[in-house]
Write a protein that holds these residues in place. Structure first.
Motif, PDB file in Angstrom:
ATOM      1  N   ASP A  41      -7.975   8.127 -27.239  1.00  0.00           N
ATOM      2  CA  ASP A  41      -9.427   8.076 -26.993  1.00  0.00           C
ATOM      3  C   ASP A  41      -9.763   8.531 -25.577  1.00  0.00           C
ATOM      4  O   ASP A  41     -10.610   7.937 -24.900  1.00  0.00           O
ATOM      5  N   GLY A  42      -9.104   9.578 -25.093  1.00  0.00           N
ATOM      6  CA  GLY A  42      -9.371  10.141 -23.778  1.00  0.00           C
ATOM      7  C   GLY A  42      -8.588   9.508 -22.644  1.00  0.00           C
ATOM      8  O   GLY A  42      -8.569  10.041 -21.526  1.00  0.00           O
ATOM      9  N   ARG A 100      -3.481   0.344 -30.763  1.00  0.00           N
ATOM     10  CA  ARG A 100      -3.942   1.234 -29.697  1.00  0.00           C
ATOM     11  C   ARG A 100      -3.272   0.908 -28.368  1.00  0.00           C
ATOM     12  O   ARG A 100      -2.851   1.796 -27.619  1.00  0.00           O
ATOM     13  N   THR A 101      -3.142  -0.385 -28.086  1.00  0.00           N
ATOM     14  CA  THR A 101      -2.568  -0.809 -26.798  1.00  0.00           C
ATOM     15  C   THR A 101      -1.099  -0.429 -26.665  1.00  0.00           C
ATOM     16  O   THR A 101      -0.590  -0.319 -25.545  1.00  0.00           O
ATOM     17  N   ASN A 102      -0.407  -0.246 -27.789  1.00  0.00           N
ATOM     18  CA  ASN A 102       1.007   0.132 -27.734  1.00  0.00           C
ATOM     19  C   ASN A 102       1.219   1.534 -27.217  1.00  0.00           C
ATOM     20  O   ASN A 102       2.327   1.889 -26.779  1.00  0.00           O
ATOM     21  N   SER A 138     -10.994  -1.626 -34.272  1.00  0.00           N
ATOM     22  CA  SER A 138      -9.691  -1.323 -33.664  1.00  0.00           C
ATOM     23  C   SER A 138      -9.212   0.097 -33.934  1.00  0.00           C
ATOM     24  O   SER A 138      -8.093   0.452 -33.593  1.00  0.00           O
ATOM     25  N   SER A 139     -10.067   0.937 -34.544  1.00  0.00           N
ATOM     26  CA  SER A 139      -9.667   2.313 -34.831  1.00  0.00           C
ATOM     27  C   SER A 139      -9.573   3.125 -33.543  1.00  0.00           C
ATOM     28  O   SER A 139     -10.237   2.823 -32.540  1.00  0.00           O
ATOM     29  N   PHE A 140      -8.761   4.193 -33.571  1.00  0.00           N
ATOM     30  CA  PHE A 140      -8.622   5.064 -32.407  1.00  0.00           C
ATOM     31  C   PHE A 140      -8.027   6.401 -32.818  1.00  0.00           C
ATOM     32  O   PHE A 140      -7.581   6.583 -33.950  1.00  0.00           O
ATOM     33  N   VAL A 141      -8.038   7.345 -31.858  1.00  0.00           N
ATOM     34  CA  VAL A 141      -7.492   8.675 -32.099  1.00  0.00           C
ATOM     35  C   VAL A 141      -6.446   8.987 -31.035  1.00  0.00           C
ATOM     36  O   VAL A 141      -6.704   8.828 -29.835  1.00  0.00           O
ATOM     37  N   LYS A 174      -5.418  10.205 -36.432  1.00  0.00           N
ATOM     38  CA  LYS A 174      -6.570   9.321 -36.454  1.00  0.00           C
ATOM     39  C   LYS A 174      -6.207   8.037 -37.188  1.00  0.00           C
ATOM     40  O   LYS A 174      -5.817   8.061 -38.359  1.00  0.00           O
ATOM     41  N   PHE A 175      -6.346   6.904 -36.496  1.00  0.00           N
ATOM     42  CA  PHE A 175      -6.003   5.599 -37.048  1.00  0.00           C
ATOM     43  C   PHE A 175      -7.298   4.851 -37.369  1.00  0.00           C
ATOM     44  O   PHE A 175      -8.089   4.564 -36.466  1.00  0.00           O
TER      45      PHE A 175
END
Length: 307
Positions: free
Chosen positions: A214-215, A301-303, A200-203, A193-194
């Motif tokens: 994020d799915g 996240r995009t990376n 800009s957070s995501f999992v 979990k970032f």
């Protein structure tokens, strides 16, 4: 030649040999010790160092149960286990290769005096097991061998012993601290979990053998590259002035998986001036040191999304 002359000649030869052993070479002596230090490492509870690297400030390595801590009188932290192992291994049976000096006049030459040497004391509880001074390192080019000059604190004699003891014992306080920051087995990881400023957070999570962000399907190559990079991270730049004092982490990475406890990495401040903390090393705060560490931990996240 009569019998008396023969006996006199033999006596003379023996006398010459005896005197040669006594006085001819600094590398030989009637008092040559076979063992300088011999330890049962299981009994050792404390190692005290006074080193040039720490400007003569005493550093204590103390064992409680199976855990070692290191303190310089101001800061106390978990000790680096590899450093402890190296010290104890070198003192299990410290044997001299040769005697190189028998006088205090030569101490400075071999750096085993008070100002140049590293003082090492070893204890089992209150009992002193060893007290020595570790001097300079010597490398013999012709034999490709390494040795260090040492002296027992209550003795004038200086010995040459096998190995690089000067490097083992003459270390800065920070080098003796546990530098563990992040240690994982990528095969066990299931959820990361970032948490970032803004939105800009995501999992990053794993279902079966498939990773998703994020799915959304993740880029398997990018994910594996990231996981490889966080398997073993150490930090060396400690910040002993930083205090949380109610501060909230700007960045947080929470790592979960099988066969492991949750690991939390916190970053305080901004990306350019970040203070890092790991739940694997609770007593220590670290300067980021370089941008690479930040980029290695807190990816975008995009990376990770499959494009």
């Amino acid at each position: 030649m009569n019998r008396n002359k023969i006996l006199l000649l033999i006596f003379g030869v023996l006398l010459i040999v005896f005197l040669w052993k006594q006085f001819f070479s600094e590398g030989e002596s009637r008092n040559f010790k076979e063992i300088l230090v011999e330890l049962d490492t299981a009994r050792v509870t404390k190692i005290q160092l006074l080193t040039k690297a720490n400007s003569g400030v005493a550093v204590d390595l103390v064992r409680t149960g199976d855990q070692w801590e290191v303190s310089n009188g101001t800061v106390k932290d978990d000790a680096d286990q590899n450093s402890i192992t190296g010290m104890l291994s070198s003192l299990v049976s410290l044997k001299p290769k040769r005697l190189v000096a028998k006088s205090e006049k030569k101490w400075s030459q071999y750096e085993v005096n008070d100002s140049l040497g590293t003082k090492v004391k070893v204890y089992a509880g209150e009992q002193e097991l060893a007290d020595l001074v570790v001097g300079k390192f010597n490398f013999q080019q012709n034999t490709r061998s390494m040795s260090t000059f040492v002296r027992l604190s209550d003795d004038e004699d200086v010995y040459s012993v096998e190995g690089f003891l000067s490097s083992t014992f003459n270390q800065e306080f920070s080098n003796l601290r546990d530098k563990t920051f992040l240690k994982t087995n990528k095969l066990d990881l299931t959820n990361l979990k970032f948490e970032y400023p803004g939105d800009s957070s995501f999992v990053l999570s794993k279902m079966g053998e498939q990773w998703s962000v994020d799915g959304l399907e993740a880029d398997s190559v990018a994910v594996q590259t990231y996981l490889n990079g966080i398997q073993n991270i150490t930090q060396r730049q400690f910040d002993d002035t930083f205090g949380v004092d109610g501060k909230v982490a700007t960045y947080r990475l929470t790592v979960d998986g099988n066969n492991m406890n949750t690991i939390i990495i916190d970053g305080y401040g901004n990306a350019d001036d970040l203070i890092l903390h790991s739940s694997l090393n609770e007593n220590a705060y670290f300067e980021k040191g370089n941008l690479q560490v930040f980029e290695q931990l807190f990816v975008s996240r995009t990376n990770l999304i499959l494009q």
